[in-house]
Design a protein around this motif. Structure first.
Motif, PDB file in Angstrom:
ATOM      1  N   ALA A  71      88.324   6.894  24.170  1.00  0.00           N
ATOM      2  CA  ALA A  71      87.038   6.898  23.465  1.00  0.00           C
ATOM      3  C   ALA A  71      86.789   5.554  22.801  1.00  0.00           C
ATOM      4  O   ALA A  71      85.671   5.015  22.860  1.00  0.00           O
ATOM      5  CB  ALA A  71      87.025   8.014  22.418  1.00  0.00           C
ATOM      6  N   THR A  72      87.822   4.986  22.184  1.00  0.00           N
ATOM      7  CA  THR A  72      87.677   3.685  21.529  1.00  0.00           C
ATOM      8  C   THR A  72      87.401   2.586  22.545  1.00  0.00           C
ATOM      9  O   THR A  72      86.555   1.714  22.324  1.00  0.00           O
ATOM     10  CB  THR A  72      88.951   3.347  20.734  1.00  0.00           C
ATOM     11  OG1 THR A  72      89.232   4.402  19.806  1.00  0.00           O
ATOM     12  CG2 THR A  72      88.774   2.040  19.971  1.00  0.00           C
ATOM     13  N   PHE A  73      88.096   2.631  23.681  1.00  0.00           N
ATOM     14  CA  PHE A  73      87.881   1.634  24.730  1.00  0.00           C
ATOM     15  C   PHE A  73      86.437   1.671  25.242  1.00  0.00           C
ATOM     16  O   PHE A  73      85.776   0.630  25.336  1.00  0.00           O
ATOM     17  CB  PHE A  73      88.854   1.890  25.889  1.00  0.00           C
ATOM     18  CG  PHE A  73      88.531   1.120  27.139  1.00  0.00           C
ATOM     19  CD1 PHE A  73      88.544  -0.265  27.146  1.00  0.00           C
ATOM     20  CD2 PHE A  73      88.208   1.792  28.309  1.00  0.00           C
ATOM     21  CE1 PHE A  73      88.237  -0.967  28.303  1.00  0.00           C
ATOM     22  CE2 PHE A  73      87.910   1.103  29.471  1.00  0.00           C
ATOM     23  CZ  PHE A  73      87.913  -0.287  29.461  1.00  0.00           C
ATOM     24  N   ILE A  74      85.929   2.873  25.545  1.00  0.00           N
ATOM     25  CA  ILE A  74      84.552   2.997  26.034  1.00  0.00           C
ATOM     26  C   ILE A  74      83.563   2.561  24.956  1.00  0.00           C
ATOM     27  O   ILE A  74      82.541   1.919  25.243  1.00  0.00           O
ATOM     28  CB  ILE A  74      84.267   4.447  26.481  1.00  0.00           C
ATOM     29  CG1 ILE A  74      85.120   4.802  27.706  1.00  0.00           C
ATOM     30  CG2 ILE A  74      82.790   4.642  26.797  1.00  0.00           C
ATOM     31  CD1 ILE A  74      84.833   3.946  28.933  1.00  0.00           C
ATOM     32  N   LYS A  75      83.877   2.892  23.707  1.00  0.00           N
ATOM     33  CA  LYS A  75      82.997   2.466  22.613  1.00  0.00           C
ATOM     34  C   LYS A  75      82.968   0.951  22.507  1.00  0.00           C
ATOM     35  O   LYS A  75      81.911   0.361  22.244  1.00  0.00           O
ATOM     36  CB  LYS A  75      83.480   3.085  21.292  1.00  0.00           C
ATOM     37  CG  LYS A  75      82.552   2.802  20.115  1.00  0.00           C
ATOM     38  CD  LYS A  75      81.187   3.399  20.360  1.00  0.00           C
ATOM     39  CE  LYS A  75      80.260   3.155  19.186  1.00  0.00           C
ATOM     40  NZ  LYS A  75      78.906   3.681  19.441  1.00  0.00           N
ATOM     41  N   MET A  76      84.104   0.292  22.724  1.00  0.00           N
ATOM     42  CA  MET A  76      84.145  -1.165  22.673  1.00  0.00           C
ATOM     43  C   MET A  76      83.307  -1.785  23.788  1.00  0.00           C
ATOM     44  O   MET A  76      82.729  -2.857  23.622  1.00  0.00           O
ATOM     45  CB  MET A  76      85.591  -1.658  22.763  1.00  0.00           C
ATOM     46  CG  MET A  76      86.460  -1.353  21.553  1.00  0.00           C
ATOM     47  SD  MET A  76      85.860  -2.073  20.000  1.00  0.00           S
ATOM     48  CE  MET A  76      84.988  -0.677  19.290  1.00  0.00           C
ATOM     49  N   VAL A  77      83.237  -1.091  24.931  1.00  0.00           N
ATOM     50  CA  VAL A  77      82.359  -1.556  26.017  1.00  0.00           C
ATOM     51  C   VAL A  77      80.912  -1.551  25.535  1.00  0.00           C
ATOM     52  O   VAL A  77      80.152  -2.501  25.773  1.00  0.00           O
ATOM     53  CB  VAL A  77      82.519  -0.663  27.271  1.00  0.00           C
ATOM     54  CG1 VAL A  77      81.490  -1.049  28.339  1.00  0.00           C
ATOM     55  CG2 VAL A  77      83.935  -0.786  27.835  1.00  0.00           C
ATOM     56  N   ARG A  78      80.530  -0.478  24.843  1.00  0.00           N
ATOM     57  CA  ARG A  78      79.161  -0.394  24.312  1.00  0.00           C
ATOM     58  C   ARG A  78      78.912  -1.467  23.254  1.00  0.00           C
ATOM     59  O   ARG A  78      77.859  -2.112  23.250  1.00  0.00           O
ATOM     60  CB  ARG A  78      78.922   0.995  23.713  1.00  0.00           C
ATOM     61  CG  ARG A  78      78.866   2.105  24.745  1.00  0.00           C
ATOM     62  CD  ARG A  78      78.936   3.473  24.092  1.00  0.00           C
ATOM     63  NE  ARG A  78      77.749   3.780  23.301  1.00  0.00           N
ATOM     64  CZ  ARG A  78      77.669   4.822  22.481  1.00  0.00           C
ATOM     65  NH1 ARG A  78      78.710   5.650  22.322  1.00  0.00           N
ATOM     66  NH2 ARG A  78      76.566   5.052  21.791  1.00  0.00           N
ATOM     67  N   VAL A  79      79.873  -1.647  22.358  1.00  0.00           N
ATOM     68  CA  VAL A  79      79.716  -2.655  21.300  1.00  0.00           C
ATOM     69  C   VAL A  79      79.579  -4.054  21.903  1.00  0.00           C
ATOM     70  O   VAL A  79      78.811  -4.888  21.407  1.00  0.00           O
ATOM     71  CB  VAL A  79      80.913  -2.605  20.330  1.00  0.00           C
ATOM     72  CG1 VAL A  79      80.857  -3.763  19.333  1.00  0.00           C
ATOM     73  CG2 VAL A  79      80.928  -1.276  19.572  1.00  0.00           C
ATOM     74  N   ALA A  80      80.314  -4.299  23.001  1.00  0.00           N
ATOM     75  CA  ALA A  80      80.263  -5.615  23.642  1.00  0.00           C
ATOM     76  C   ALA A  80      78.873  -5.930  24.186  1.00  0.00           C
ATOM     77  O   ALA A  80      78.528  -7.100  24.390  1.00  0.00           O
ATOM     78  CB  ALA A  80      81.289  -5.681  24.774  1.00  0.00           C
ATOM     79  N   LEU A  81      78.068  -4.895  24.411  1.00  0.00           N
ATOM     80  CA  LEU A  81      76.719  -5.096  24.935  1.00  0.00           C
ATOM     81  C   LEU A  81      75.684  -5.347  23.836  1.00  0.00           C
ATOM     82  O   LEU A  81      74.508  -5.575  24.141  1.00  0.00           O
ATOM     83  CB  LEU A  81      76.303  -3.884  25.772  1.00  0.00           C
ATOM     84  CG  LEU A  81      77.088  -3.688  27.073  1.00  0.00           C
ATOM     85  CD1 LEU A  81      76.703  -2.360  27.726  1.00  0.00           C
ATOM     86  CD2 LEU A  81      76.811  -4.836  28.032  1.00  0.00           C
ATOM     87  N   LEU A  82      76.107  -5.309  22.567  1.00  0.00           N
ATOM     88  CA  LEU A  82      75.169  -5.551  21.472  1.00  0.00           C
ATOM     89  C   LEU A  82      74.466  -6.915  21.582  1.00  0.00           C
ATOM     90  O   LEU A  82      73.246  -6.991  21.440  1.00  0.00           O
ATOM     91  CB  LEU A  82      75.872  -5.407  20.117  1.00  0.00           C
ATOM     92  CG  LEU A  82      75.011  -5.710  18.883  1.00  0.00           C
ATOM     93  CD1 LEU A  82      73.787  -4.795  18.833  1.00  0.00           C
ATOM     94  CD2 LEU A  82      75.834  -5.550  17.603  1.00  0.00           C
TER      95      LEU A  82
END
Length: 328
Positions: free
Chosen positions: A214-225
């Motif tokens: 979950a944290t890894f996938i969330k970091m993917v989303r954050v990287a798109l900010l």
């Protein structure tokens, strides 16, 4: 130097000690009753909301809910293995990027449907798609200045925080009732819940593997900010110029994930930091609980709330459809 450290400790100590005590109580209850420590930390913290504006506690609560959270999330990179990434698959990572863009587009469409401006739609869509309140503040900074911009941002922050808190409690139950595996639940939690803190809390309430994924996938989303901020800036020629960069905890997460998979970090050191990371996260969720106001949640305007709820459900259905139809 010594006096500065002493002053800093005196400023933070009240709130920090409070969140540590809540975290310890939550961990104790979790070990004895089997429920997730993160959930106990959130609920116990909410009972102490009356202390949030007390000057003795305010700075320490802010430090716990933000700084310790980011340190804990950054250190989670030590737990991410190549096997975790392979279990999710590059297709799922690419799909996560698609979810972000689709949710941003959904926000723009809903803003017109409900008679709101495009700026509000992008603000709401970006906050749901990326990382909740943090994304809302970042996107707001590159939108054209308007007298009601601060109010719009405040409503979005309150709304996504409320929805994210509810999702932290409800989504793990929903995904497990659907018979999904820990890997699938972790992916869905990371792909659908708004704020980083609630993603971590929900993921680890399912299990360690689900928490890491979950944290890894969330970091993917954050990287798109930064990408979303650039899209918003290009959408408004009159938007203010703003430096766009990656959050430091995301850089830390990636760097530590690379180091741990090369074997550069001894296992005892890795284990020690993993334990420290776990405590940072429980303390952070405790601070978040203290800062959560049920009264503020119910102040969200109905039209704003409907847009945020619709976007949240859109993202959830999109991610569920991907897992159920295509699979990981």
């Amino acid at each position: 130097m010594v006096s500065s450290i002493k002053y800093r400790w005196e400023t933070l100590s009240g709130g920090l000690l409070l969140t540590c005590v809540i975290a310890a109580a939550a961990t104790f209850l979790s070990e004895h009753y089997g429920a997730p420590a993160m959930l106990f930390a959130l609920l116990i913290g909410m009972a102490f909301h009356f202390l949030v504006d007390d000057p003795k506690f305010a700075a320490g609560l802010e430090f716990s809910a933000k700084t310790l959270l980011r340190i804990g999330v950054g250190l989670l990179g030590l737990r991410l293995t190549v096997g975790d990434v392979e279990s999710v698959g590059l297709g799922a990572v690419a799909a996560t990027g698609g979810f972000v863009l689709a949710t941003l587009g959904c926000g723009a469409a809903l803003s017109f449907l409900f008679g709101r401006r495009l700026a509000f739609g992008l603000l709401a869509g970006g906050s749901v798609a990326i990382c909740g309140a943090s994304a809302a503040l970042a996107i707001s900074s590159v939108l054209p200045l308007r007298p009601d911009r601060e109010q719009d941002t405040l409503f979005v922050v309150i709304g996504v925080t409320a929805l994210s808190t509810l999702a932290m409690i409800a989504y793990p139950v929903l995904f497990q009732s659907l018979g999904l595996s820990d890997v699938e639940s972790g992916f869905l939690i990371g792909a659908t819940i708004h704020d980083v803190a609630q993603v971590v809390g929900a993921g680890y309430s399912v299990g360690d593997e689900a928490g890491v994924i979950a944290t890894f996938i969330k970091m993917v989303r954050v990287a798109l900010l930064p990408v979303v901020m650039i899209v918003v800036m290009l959408s408004f020629r009159g938007a203010q110029s703003q430096k766009v960069s990656l959050p430091w905890f995301l850089v830390m997460f990636i760097a530590l994930a690379i180091l741990t998979n090369t074997g550069a970090i001894p296992q005892p050191v890795n284990d020690a930091f993993a334990t420290f990371s776990g405590w940072c996260l429980v303390i952070a969720i405790s601070g978040l609980g203290v800062k959560t106001s049920l009264a503020a949640i119910f102040k969200v305007k109905p039209s704003y709330g409907m847009i945020l709820v619709a976007e949240t459900l859109f993202l959830l259905v999109l991610a569920l459809a991907f897992v159920c139809v295509i699979g990981l």
